[in-house]
Motif scaffolding. Sequence first.
Motif, PDB file in Angstrom:
ATOM      1  N   VAL A 231      -0.949  12.782   2.947  1.00  0.00           N
ATOM      2  CA  VAL A 231      -1.663  12.068   4.004  1.00  0.00           C
ATOM      3  C   VAL A 231      -3.061  11.756   3.487  1.00  0.00           C
ATOM      4  O   VAL A 231      -3.849  12.674   3.222  1.00  0.00           O
ATOM      5  CB  VAL A 231      -1.750  12.887   5.297  1.00  0.00           C
ATOM      6  N   THR A 232      -3.349  10.484   3.298  1.00  0.00           N
ATOM      7  CA  THR A 232      -4.671  10.072   2.848  1.00  0.00           C
ATOM      8  C   THR A 232      -5.525   9.814   4.091  1.00  0.00           C
ATOM      9  O   THR A 232      -5.125   9.082   4.997  1.00  0.00           O
ATOM     10  CB  THR A 232      -4.600   8.860   1.890  1.00  0.00           C
ATOM     11  N   ILE A 233      -6.673  10.460   4.124  1.00  0.00           N
ATOM     12  CA  ILE A 233      -7.439  10.604   5.355  1.00  0.00           C
ATOM     13  C   ILE A 233      -8.591   9.604   5.437  1.00  0.00           C
ATOM     14  O   ILE A 233      -9.365   9.438   4.499  1.00  0.00           O
ATOM     15  CB  ILE A 233      -7.978  12.035   5.471  1.00  0.00           C
ATOM     16  N   SER A 234      -8.702   8.996   6.596  1.00  0.00           N
ATOM     17  CA  SER A 234      -9.752   8.014   6.865  1.00  0.00           C
ATOM     18  C   SER A 234     -11.095   8.698   7.121  1.00  0.00           C
ATOM     19  O   SER A 234     -11.157   9.725   7.798  1.00  0.00           O
ATOM     20  CB  SER A 234      -9.358   7.187   8.098  1.00  0.00           C
ATOM     21  N   THR A 235     -12.154   8.123   6.591  1.00  0.00           N
ATOM     22  CA  THR A 235     -13.512   8.603   6.868  1.00  0.00           C
ATOM     23  C   THR A 235     -14.367   7.542   7.546  1.00  0.00           C
ATOM     24  O   THR A 235     -15.434   7.847   8.070  1.00  0.00           O
ATOM     25  CB  THR A 235     -14.227   9.046   5.576  1.00  0.00           C
TER      26      THR A 235
END
Length: 264
Positions: free
Chosen positions: A34-38
């Motif tokens: 899961v690539t996480i949004s910032t």
Amino acid sequence: MLVDSHCHLDFPDFAEERATIVARALAAGIGRMVTISTRVRRFQQILEIAETFNEVYCSVGTHPHNAAEELDVTADELVRLSSHPKVVAIGEAGLDYFYDKAPRDAQAQGFRTHIAAARRTGLPLVIHSRDADDDMAAILEDETGKGAFPFILHCFSSGRRLAEVGVALGGYVSFSGILTFKNSAELRDIAADVPRGRLLVETDAPYLAPIPYRGKRNEPAYVANTAKVLAETIGVSETEIADITTGNFFRLFTKMPRPDMAAG
């Protein structure tokens, strides 16, 4: 199979070899990332990565460092963006009093907006909390009183009380490479007391590479090293910790298709 529940594949550290990084993770048995949004305003970059790789999914949200820049992001917008099939979580959002890169009231406002979106969508909220244990616990208790929402205390390095509050409110606790560091005995003691049904592992790549890679760029494949230490910490085998954390992951990330249900 293991899962990296939190990484940042959109960061420049991976730009030149993203496909290689994903391939290495798959070869290491990491079946989901899961690539996480910032930053919501950069969400399309995250989404493009998730759409490129079958095994990569993403979140949508604003990191507390960027809270003041994105106070105009509404729960409605988060809900709308999260409707995409590849979006499986809200965040990361929360409180960071260590760096204090955004005013604390802005961090709290943004955090509550993300909580509202998690409550409405049923998607897990990825929570960032650093040096803010008391305020974090207070907000979680207050907001849960308005209606429960799924959440994960990501890259956990806080005190025992926050872990206990999080678990009591139905949350999950995720451990990163910090767990493997020699000076993390207290953190391992906390991990040993977290109910097995609430444990997750992650990398937070490109940061916080576990032993023996500490000081180098982290990557999703290295979640196996953290899982190994977590297994030792709670007294189970590496196979068992994979089963425990992966099962917990799919129970929390309910929108995530299991491998036998997903194309590819």
